[in-house]
Design a protein around this motif. Structure first.
Motif, PDB file in Angstrom:
ATOM      1  N   PRO A 144       2.158  11.809  -0.319  1.00 42.83           N
ATOM      2  CA  PRO A 144       2.187  12.456  -1.642  1.00 42.83           C
ATOM      3  C   PRO A 144       2.181  11.396  -2.743  1.00 42.83           C
ATOM      4  N   GLY A 145       1.337  11.596  -3.720  1.00 43.50           N
ATOM      5  CA  GLY A 145       1.270  10.644  -4.830  1.00 43.50           C
ATOM      6  C   GLY A 145       0.255   9.544  -4.626  1.00 43.50           C
ATOM      7  N   HIS A 146      -0.231   9.407  -3.414  1.00 41.50           N
ATOM      8  CA  HIS A 146      -1.251   8.398  -3.142  1.00 41.50           C
ATOM      9  C   HIS A 146      -2.604   9.085  -3.091  1.00 41.50           C
ATOM     10  N   ARG A 147      -3.489   8.672  -3.968  1.00 41.27           N
ATOM     11  CA  ARG A 147      -4.780   9.337  -4.040  1.00 41.27           C
ATOM     12  C   ARG A 147      -5.858   8.445  -3.440  1.00 41.27           C
ATOM     13  N   VAL A 148      -7.004   9.016  -3.180  1.00 42.35           N
ATOM     14  CA  VAL A 148      -8.087   8.200  -2.617  1.00 42.35           C
ATOM     15  C   VAL A 148      -8.425   7.060  -3.563  1.00 42.35           C
ATOM     16  N   GLU A 149      -8.339   7.297  -4.849  1.00 40.98           N
ATOM     17  CA  GLU A 149      -8.646   6.225  -5.798  1.00 40.98           C
ATOM     18  C   GLU A 149      -7.677   5.056  -5.622  1.00 40.98           C
ATOM     19  N   ASP A 150      -6.424   5.376  -5.357  1.00 34.64           N
ATOM     20  CA  ASP A 150      -5.444   4.308  -5.172  1.00 34.64           C
ATOM     21  C   ASP A 150      -5.758   3.507  -3.910  1.00 34.64           C
ATOM     22  N   LEU A 151      -6.129   4.214  -2.880  1.00 32.23           N
ATOM     23  CA  LEU A 151      -6.492   3.532  -1.635  1.00 32.23           C
ATOM     24  C   LEU A 151      -7.680   2.604  -1.869  1.00 32.23           C
ATOM     25  N   VAL A 152      -8.694   3.137  -2.526  1.00 31.50           N
ATOM     26  CA  VAL A 152      -9.889   2.327  -2.771  1.00 31.50           C
ATOM     27  C   VAL A 152      -9.551   1.127  -3.645  1.00 31.50           C
ATOM     28  N   LEU A 153      -8.696   1.350  -4.639  1.00 35.92           N
ATOM     29  CA  LEU A 153      -8.306   0.224  -5.488  1.00 35.92           C
ATOM     30  C   LEU A 153      -7.611  -0.853  -4.664  1.00 35.92           C
ATOM     31  N   GLY A 154      -6.824  -0.411  -3.673  1.00 35.99           N
ATOM     32  CA  GLY A 154      -6.164  -1.371  -2.798  1.00 35.99           C
ATOM     33  C   GLY A 154      -7.163  -2.209  -2.023  1.00 35.99           C
ATOM     34  N   LEU A 155      -8.127  -1.545  -1.410  1.00 38.31           N
ATOM     35  CA  LEU A 155      -9.131  -2.284  -0.640  1.00 38.31           C
ATOM     36  C   LEU A 155      -9.936  -3.201  -1.551  1.00 38.31           C
ATOM     37  N   TRP A 156     -10.258  -2.686  -2.716  1.00 39.42           N
ATOM     38  CA  TRP A 156     -11.016  -3.490  -3.680  1.00 39.42           C
ATOM     39  C   TRP A 156     -10.219  -4.738  -4.062  1.00 39.42           C
ATOM     40  N   SER A 157      -8.952  -4.527  -4.402  1.00 35.26           N
ATOM     41  CA  SER A 157      -8.102  -5.666  -4.772  1.00 35.26           C
ATOM     42  C   SER A 157      -8.057  -6.688  -3.648  1.00 35.26           C
ATOM     43  N   LEU A 158      -7.840  -6.183  -2.461  1.00 35.33           N
ATOM     44  CA  LEU A 158      -7.692  -7.075  -1.305  1.00 35.33           C
ATOM     45  C   LEU A 158      -8.920  -7.968  -1.162  1.00 35.33           C
ATOM     46  N   HIS A 159     -10.088  -7.357  -1.277  1.00 35.23           N
ATOM     47  CA  HIS A 159     -11.318  -8.136  -1.125  1.00 35.23           C
ATOM     48  C   HIS A 159     -11.520  -9.063  -2.322  1.00 35.23           C
TER      49      HIS A 159
END
Lengths: 250, 250
Positions: A159-174
């Motif tokens: 709850p509270g974690h959206r697909v956009e947040d996940l994608v932002l995480g992967l983007w940041s990581l890379h």
DNA sequence: TTTCGTTTTTGACGGACCGTCGGAAAACGA
DNA sequence: TCGTTTTCCGACGGTCCGTCAAAAACGAAA
């Protein structure tokens, strides 16, 4: 009408030519070696003509980025078509990012500079808009894959974690991994191994943390990536930047 | 001897003064607005004198980074003393990174520029060495905390995943997130929320993926961070960069 | 206190680059 | 062929970096 389009075609071609020269120059001689005068000298055109294409040097850089980003969207599109579970397709995006970074080494540099030198203020707004557009398309593809994961029941976000947040995480990581790799710190001496290998593993662990099935312990990531490269990106070769720098860097 | 140290002290002081001016100028007027001539004009010293402290503009930037990095080590040291389980201490590092980034906004800019303009080639090797040294110290603190996690039985890394890889992951995640936040893309329009909030959550999920207990579902991250800020960093205030830019940016 | 060699500071200068602008040249149309 | 419009050109002004010879400050010896 006909003459207009011919003229326009000529202009388009010239712009592509100029960008090609600029890209090569940025790569070979670095940002400081990329000068408007030199571009004028290497082409048959004069500085005045070049300034009819690009408002200024910063604008030229953004133009370079737009071109590169277009290529990236293309790679992402390909990645998204990979036949497999959503997490595998997202991994394909990772492969695409990696290949893009390696095959377009000037992009990261341009991106960095655009960010740093408050270039956004000086570039042509129209060009900035098209950059944003192409950026949004890349992200949209990623959002889509993540949503597919949810639809397929592979991905159950907290709850509270959206697909956009996940994608932002992967983007940041890379983004971060490449940034760190590019600032030429002596990574080995600091205790690190191959940053790309580590990035791949870390991306997997992050998706694990998000609860995206199948977990990285349940499949062979290296084999998957090899398959992705073979099936989708056989034609993309990673051209590393010229090792010692051929021209006088300054 | 005595006169020598007095002279040296004077030089030290002057260097600090120059760096202070430079830092403010970088912040207020951007990289393009930071010029050696202007520094000379704003202090009582001439350009020649400034060039006795810094080999060139790039060297000045590296000097700025060394100064900032020293401050970061200090914050990391504090974070490492947090009384709690290793994962909580690593979270304290995260808080420190966040505060450092917000309270030293020029650092990221300098770092970016150092990377971009092949500045490493031009800076004084001695200065680069001290930069590397201070960088290694920051990382060493993080490695230590991760090893404490293993020793405490909270962290069981998968075979082939080392503490260095984990730290590189967290570093990348933060580095990338700030880089993305700093390039002023219209994040909301692209579908994202507050990037800092997302970063915190993603960092937790990454540690979850690495299997670092306690999992983020088992404790209140926001409360923990509030406690860390209160207990360790009450004095650190986040000074955001001047909103519209007071001086003419160019 | 004065003298004189040494160290430090200075700012004018050369060189590189950006972006402009008035005029030359080319393309166009009659 | 000739006027008009569009395109192109490259010399120029301005900015900034980094240098260097001359000037000033310093300090030890006379």
């Amino acid at each position: 009408m006909s003459t207009l389009t011919r003229k326009q075609r000529e202009i388009r071609e010239r712009e592509a030519l100029l960008l090609g020269i600029a890209r090569r120059m940025l790569l070979e001689r670095g940002y400081l070696g990329l000068t408007m005068d030199r571009i004028a000298a290497e082409t048959e055109y004069s500085k005045g003509t070049i300034y009819q294409h690009f408002a200024n040097k910063e604008d030229l850089l953004v133009a370079l980025m737009v071109q590169s980003c277009g290529r990236r969207v293309e790679l992402f599109d390909r990645a998204a078509t990979f036949r497999g579970r959503p997490r595998e397709r997202m991994t394909a995006i990772g492969v695409a990012v990696e290949l893009f970074h390696l095959s377009t080494p000037d992009f990261a540099q341009a991106e960095t500079l655009v960010k740093a030198s408050s270039i956004r203020d000086k570039a042509d707004p129209v060009r900035l808009a098209s950059l944003e557009d192409v950026e949004a398309r890349s992200l949209g593809i990623c959002f889509g894959i993540a949503r597919d994961g949810i639809a397929a029941g592979d991905l159950a976000l907290r709850p509270g974690h959206r697909v956009e947040d996940l994608v932002l995480g992967l983007w940041s990581l890379h983004q971060g991994a490449f940034a760190i790799a590019d600032m030429d710190l002596p990574l080995e001496r600091l205790g690190f191994g191959d940053p790309l290998e580590t990035l791949r593993r870390n991306a997997g662990l992050f998706m694990d943390g998000c609860g995206w099935l199948p977990l990285s312990s349940d499949y062979d990531d290296a084999a998957l990536r090899a398959r992705i490269r073979g099936e989708l990106f056989a034609d993309v070769t990673a051209t590393r930047p010229a090792p010692p720098g051929p021209g006088p860097a300054r």
